[in-house]
Write a protein that holds these residues in place. Structure first.
Motif, PDB file in Angstrom:
ATOM      1  N   ILE A  23       0.837  -1.204   0.000  1.00 36.58           N
ATOM      2  CA  ILE A  23       0.000   0.000   0.000  1.00 36.58           C
ATOM      3  C   ILE A  23       0.867   1.247   0.000  1.00 36.58           C
ATOM      4  CG2 ILE A  23      -1.564   1.365   1.457  1.00 36.58           C
ATOM      5  CD1 ILE A  23      -2.925  -1.346   2.164  1.00 36.58           C
ATOM      6  N   ARG A  24       1.934   1.245   0.800  1.00 36.71           N
ATOM      7  CA  ARG A  24       2.815   2.413   0.844  1.00 36.71           C
ATOM      8  C   ARG A  24       3.499   2.643  -0.495  1.00 36.71           C
ATOM      9  NH1 ARG A  24       4.805   1.349   6.962  1.00 36.71           N
ATOM     10  NH2 ARG A  24       3.037   2.396   7.930  1.00 36.71           N
ATOM     11  N   GLU A  25       3.919   1.560  -1.152  1.00 39.37           N
ATOM     12  CA  GLU A  25       4.555   1.704  -2.459  1.00 39.37           C
ATOM     13  C   GLU A  25       3.565   2.219  -3.505  1.00 39.37           C
ATOM     14  OE1 GLU A  25       6.411  -1.968  -3.506  1.00 39.37           O
ATOM     15  OE2 GLU A  25       7.990  -1.739  -2.012  1.00 39.37           O
ATOM     16  N   LEU A  26       2.353   1.671  -3.496  1.00 38.89           N
ATOM     17  CA  LEU A  26       1.351   2.116  -4.466  1.00 38.89           C
ATOM     18  C   LEU A  26       0.896   3.549  -4.200  1.00 38.89           C
ATOM     19  CD1 LEU A  26      -1.004  -0.894  -5.222  1.00 38.89           C
ATOM     20  CD2 LEU A  26       0.287   0.467  -6.833  1.00 38.89           C
ATOM     21  N   THR A  27       0.910   3.963  -2.951  1.00 38.00           N
ATOM     22  CA  THR A  27       0.546   5.336  -2.617  1.00 38.00           C
ATOM     23  C   THR A  27       1.555   6.306  -3.224  1.00 38.00           C
ATOM     24  OG1 THR A  27      -0.483   4.600  -0.571  1.00 38.00           O
ATOM     25  CG2 THR A  27       0.071   6.927  -0.721  1.00 38.00           C
TER      26      THR A  27
ATOM     27  N   HIS B 159      -5.526   5.359 -13.152  1.00 39.81           N
ATOM     28  CA  HIS B 159      -6.704   4.942 -12.403  1.00 39.81           C
ATOM     29  C   HIS B 159      -6.732   3.439 -12.157  1.00 39.81           C
ATOM     30  CE1 HIS B 159      -8.235   8.966 -12.585  1.00 39.81           C
ATOM     31  NE2 HIS B 159      -8.117   8.979 -13.911  1.00 39.81           N
ATOM     32  N   HIS B 160      -6.090   2.661 -12.989  1.00 40.22           N
ATOM     33  CA  HIS B 160      -6.060   1.213 -12.792  1.00 40.22           C
ATOM     34  C   HIS B 160      -5.280   0.857 -11.525  1.00 40.22           C
ATOM     35  CE1 HIS B 160      -8.001   0.254 -16.583  1.00 40.22           C
ATOM     36  NE2 HIS B 160      -7.229   1.157 -17.167  1.00 40.22           N
ATOM     37  N   SER B 161      -4.149   1.483 -11.335  1.00 40.72           N
ATOM     38  CA  SER B 161      -3.366   1.236 -10.123  1.00 40.72           C
ATOM     39  C   SER B 161      -4.085   1.777  -8.900  1.00 40.72           C
ATOM     40  CB  SER B 161      -1.987   1.874 -10.235  1.00 40.72           C
ATOM     41  OG  SER B 161      -1.239   1.227 -11.222  1.00 40.72           O
ATOM     42  N   ARG B 162      -4.784   2.882  -9.074  1.00 42.62           N
ATOM     43  CA  ARG B 162      -5.538   3.451  -7.955  1.00 42.62           C
ATOM     44  C   ARG B 162      -6.637   2.492  -7.498  1.00 42.62           C
ATOM     45  NH1 ARG B 162      -5.374   8.653  -6.475  1.00 42.62           N
ATOM     46  NH2 ARG B 162      -4.451   9.173  -8.480  1.00 42.62           N
TER      47      ARG B 162
END
Length: 89
Positions: A36-40, A50-53
């Motif tokens: 989650i921290r990396e994707l944030t 938007h796909h990664s979001r």
């Protein structure tokens, strides 16, 4: 964007009951928190992705469900995990 084997091994050593413990709620929450921290950080740089979001929202939802389970089954462990990972509980 994914977790390397070394990072995963460190998380398992810190939060797992044994070396290969990937199924307990503590380790799952810790692994999800790392992702989650990396994707944030990725979402902050790439605002139109938007796909990664969507994937990030799904991971947060899964972690929330696991935390809810841990709070019911092991309240002391829940409090310790929240403090150690520095997340809201």
């Amino acid at each position: 964007m994914s977790i390397t084997k070394e990072e995963k091994k460190e998380i398992l050593e810190q939060f797992g009951k044994h070396e290969t413990d990937t199924g307990s709620a503590n380790t799952q929450i810790a692994l999800l928190t790392k992702r989650i921290r990396e994707l944030t950080e990725h979402a902050k740089q790439h605002k139109k992705d938007h796909h990664s979001r969507r994937g990030l929202v799904m991971l947060v939802s899964r972690r929330k469900k696991l935390m809810k389970y841990l709070r019911r089954s092991n309240p002391e462990g829940y409090v310790g995990l929240v403090k150690e990972l520095k997340i809201r509980g």
